[in-house]
Design a protein around this motif. Structure first.
Motif, PDB file in Angstrom:
ATOM      1  N   GLU A 199       0.824  -1.218   0.000  1.00  0.00           N
ATOM      2  CA  GLU A 199       0.000   0.000   0.000  1.00  0.00           C
ATOM      3  C   GLU A 199       0.857   1.267   0.000  1.00  0.00           C
ATOM      4  O   GLU A 199       0.563   2.223  -0.702  1.00  0.00           O
ATOM      5  N   ARG A 201       3.785   1.832  -1.244  1.00  0.00           N
ATOM      6  CA  ARG A 201       4.499   2.089  -2.514  1.00  0.00           C
ATOM      7  C   ARG A 201       3.623   1.593  -3.683  1.00  0.00           C
ATOM      8  O   ARG A 201       4.141   1.035  -4.647  1.00  0.00           O
ATOM      9  N   GLU A 202       2.328   1.823  -3.565  1.00  0.00           N
ATOM     10  CA  GLU A 202       1.357   1.162  -4.450  1.00  0.00           C
ATOM     11  C   GLU A 202       1.646   1.335  -5.945  1.00  0.00           C
ATOM     12  O   GLU A 202       1.766   0.358  -6.691  1.00  0.00           O
ATOM     13  N   SER A 203       1.821   2.600  -6.385  1.00  0.00           N
ATOM     14  CA  SER A 203       1.937   2.806  -7.835  1.00  0.00           C
ATOM     15  C   SER A 203       3.252   2.225  -8.361  1.00  0.00           C
ATOM     16  O   SER A 203       3.295   1.615  -9.432  1.00  0.00           O
ATOM     17  N   LEU A 204       4.332   2.387  -7.580  1.00  0.00           N
ATOM     18  CA  LEU A 204       5.625   1.838  -8.031  1.00  0.00           C
ATOM     19  C   LEU A 204       5.571   0.309  -8.095  1.00  0.00           C
ATOM     20  O   LEU A 204       6.031  -0.307  -9.060  1.00  0.00           O
ATOM     21  N   SER A 236       2.958  -1.603  -8.484  1.00  0.00           N
ATOM     22  CA  SER A 236       2.143  -2.047  -9.626  1.00  0.00           C
ATOM     23  C   SER A 236       2.945  -1.966 -10.922  1.00  0.00           C
ATOM     24  O   SER A 236       2.906  -2.870 -11.757  1.00  0.00           O
ATOM     25  N   ARG A 237       3.686  -0.880 -11.088  1.00  0.00           N
ATOM     26  CA  ARG A 237       4.455  -0.716 -12.335  1.00  0.00           C
ATOM     27  C   ARG A 237       5.531  -1.795 -12.452  1.00  0.00           C
ATOM     28  O   ARG A 237       5.705  -2.418 -13.496  1.00  0.00           O
ATOM     29  N   HIS A 273       3.931  -5.065 -13.241  1.00  0.00           N
ATOM     30  CA  HIS A 273       3.484  -5.042 -14.641  1.00  0.00           C
ATOM     31  C   HIS A 273       4.679  -5.266 -15.584  1.00  0.00           C
ATOM     32  O   HIS A 273       4.569  -5.956 -16.602  1.00  0.00           O
ATOM     33  N   GLU A 284      14.436   3.913  -7.336  1.00  0.00           N
ATOM     34  CA  GLU A 284      13.063   4.441  -7.404  1.00  0.00           C
ATOM     35  C   GLU A 284      12.281   4.164  -6.113  1.00  0.00           C
ATOM     36  O   GLU A 284      11.502   4.996  -5.662  1.00  0.00           O
TER      37      GLU A 284
END
Ligand code: SF4
Length: 412
Positions: free
Chosen positions: A372, A374-377, A379-380, A383, A410
């Motif tokens: 939660e 670092r959610e967006s990182l 997910s990327r 992916h 990052e």
């Protein structure tokens, strides 16, 4: 480490500040790191805090080291200890009797687990069967031998004081002396090293059947002879692509030989992962002793004075009161705030290729779910096939291991 938010000079280190440390980690057993700052010669790539031609200081240093252990133990009497690591420098320049006295001081001051992992680094040229038997009798049960290469020209370039035959003899001496847990180190990515010469080193290493293997990418550190030679054009720049090929070849060869990779640079037979290094990668406490040692305990990251002479003098003149983990030799200490501790836990934990970062332990330590925050990182990276996430842990994929440095940058 530019992400430390606060550098606190020692005189301001107060008990009240130390007491606000992370309870999760301060209850854990310690891993003790002891830095032995002596070598017979300086290797061309080495930037560690080591000194040559200081034989006369070895015994005064041992006395100072024992005193530093006593000071720390007095402020955490009988705290459990589950690993001890004699690094350097060259701990195999110490006599078995000196090693015995140091380990006795740890047993007296701390609660040393009877099954503790007690490691020492060793130069192949120093080891005989009798020496190994004596250091094992003193308590050493894991030995890490600096093999570095099996090729004569590379060992000469590294300014090592041994050849490959000495490594073979050292392994035999260690096994004959009773060492059941043996590590060998190799270096890859060096100037003039080829894929073929690297394969030869790997073959020779595998033939010696160590229990644990560490592979280090050569890094041109400031102040080293190797870096100077490259800067002056006397040696070619290390080739990063070739180093990546060497790493991949090693991963395949070691896996085929039955070794499990458990950390980006480390492989072992089943059950032989280095427990001391696991403490670092889990970001758990490891008080450090000796000149140039680094330590982390009670929410404080710190380092000691570099000079062995100054270290000995400071310990001789030591007064009585020191706030843990500080000792008379501590030169710099930094309080690690929560955000930094989270960043460090991510950075270290992702190095563990199988364990990764256990989500439950992370949530218990920080009160938040790692995915939660670092959610967006996350997910990327998932992916792009660089991270794997399940309900238990977050781990780098095989591809992610090759790009680990940019992922770490990052994430923190
Ligand atoms: S023996 Fe190890 S610590 Fe000593 S100079 Fe060589 S690499 Fe550095």
């Amino acid at each position: 480490m530019e992400y430390y938010s606060e550098v606190v000079p020692l005189p301001q280190l107060a008990c009240s500040q130390v007491l606000c440390c992370n309870v999760y980690t301060s209850d854990l057993p310690f891993s003790l790191y002891l830095h032995i700052p002596f070598c017979k010669i300086k290797c061309s790539y080495c930037a560690f805090n080591t000194y040559i031609n200081l034989d006369d200081l070895v015994e005064p240093f041992i006395q100072a080291l024992i005193q530093e252990i006593e000071i720390v133990a007095a402020s955490r009497p009988k705290h459990p200890v589950w690993t001890v690591y004699l690094g350097g420098g060259t701990p195999s320049l110490l006599s078995p009797e000196q090693i015995d006295r140091v380990l006795q001081s740890i047993r007296t001051g701390f609660d040393l687990d009877p099954n503790a992992e007690i490691s020492m680094e060793a130069n192949p040229s120093d080891l005989s069967r009798d020496y190994m038997a004596d250091v094992c009798a003193a308590g050493i049960n894991r030995v890490s031998i600096g093999m570095q290469s099996a090729n004569f020209n590379e060992l000469e370039l590294f300014a090592r004081r041994h050849d490959n035959d000495a490594v073979v003899r050292a392994v035999s001496a260690a096994r004959g002396g009773g060492v059941k847990n043996l590590n060998l180190d190799l270096i890859y990515g060096a100037p003039h090293q080829t894929l073929k010469s690297w394969e030869n080193s790997l073959d020779q290493l595998i033939a010696l059947r160590p229990d644990h293997i560490s592979l280090y990418a050569l890094s041109l550190e400031e102040g080293t002879a190797m870096r100077n030679w490259v800067m002056k054009g006397r040696l070619p720049e290390p080739d990063d692509d070739l180093a990546a090929d060497m790493y991949e070849l090693a991963s395949e060869q070691l896996e085929a030989a039955g070794y499990e990779q458990y950390e980006i640079s480390n492989w072992s037979k089943k059950g032989y992962a280095c427990r001391h290094n696991l403490q670092y990668w889990r970001n758990w406490p490891y008080p450090g002793f000796g000149p140039g040692a680094h330590g982390y305990a009670d929410g404080v990251r710190y380092s000691t004075v570099l000079s062995p002479q100054r270290y000995i003098k400071l310990m001789r003149e030591a007064g009585a009161d020191y706030v843990f983990p500080r000792t008379p030799a501590t030169e710099q200490a930094e309080f690690v705030d929560r955000e930094t501790e989270i960043a460090e836990t991510l950075l270290m934990g992702l190095r563990l290729t199988q364990e990764g970062i256990p989500r439950t332990a992370f949530a218990e330590r920080f009160g938040v779910d790692l995915v939660e925050i670092r959610e967006s990182l996350v997910s990327r990276f998932v992916h792009n096939g660089l991270l794997e996430v399940d309900s238990n842990s977050v781990r780098l994929t095989r591809r992610g291991r090759l790009l680990s440095n940019s992922i770490f940058r990052e994430l923190v």
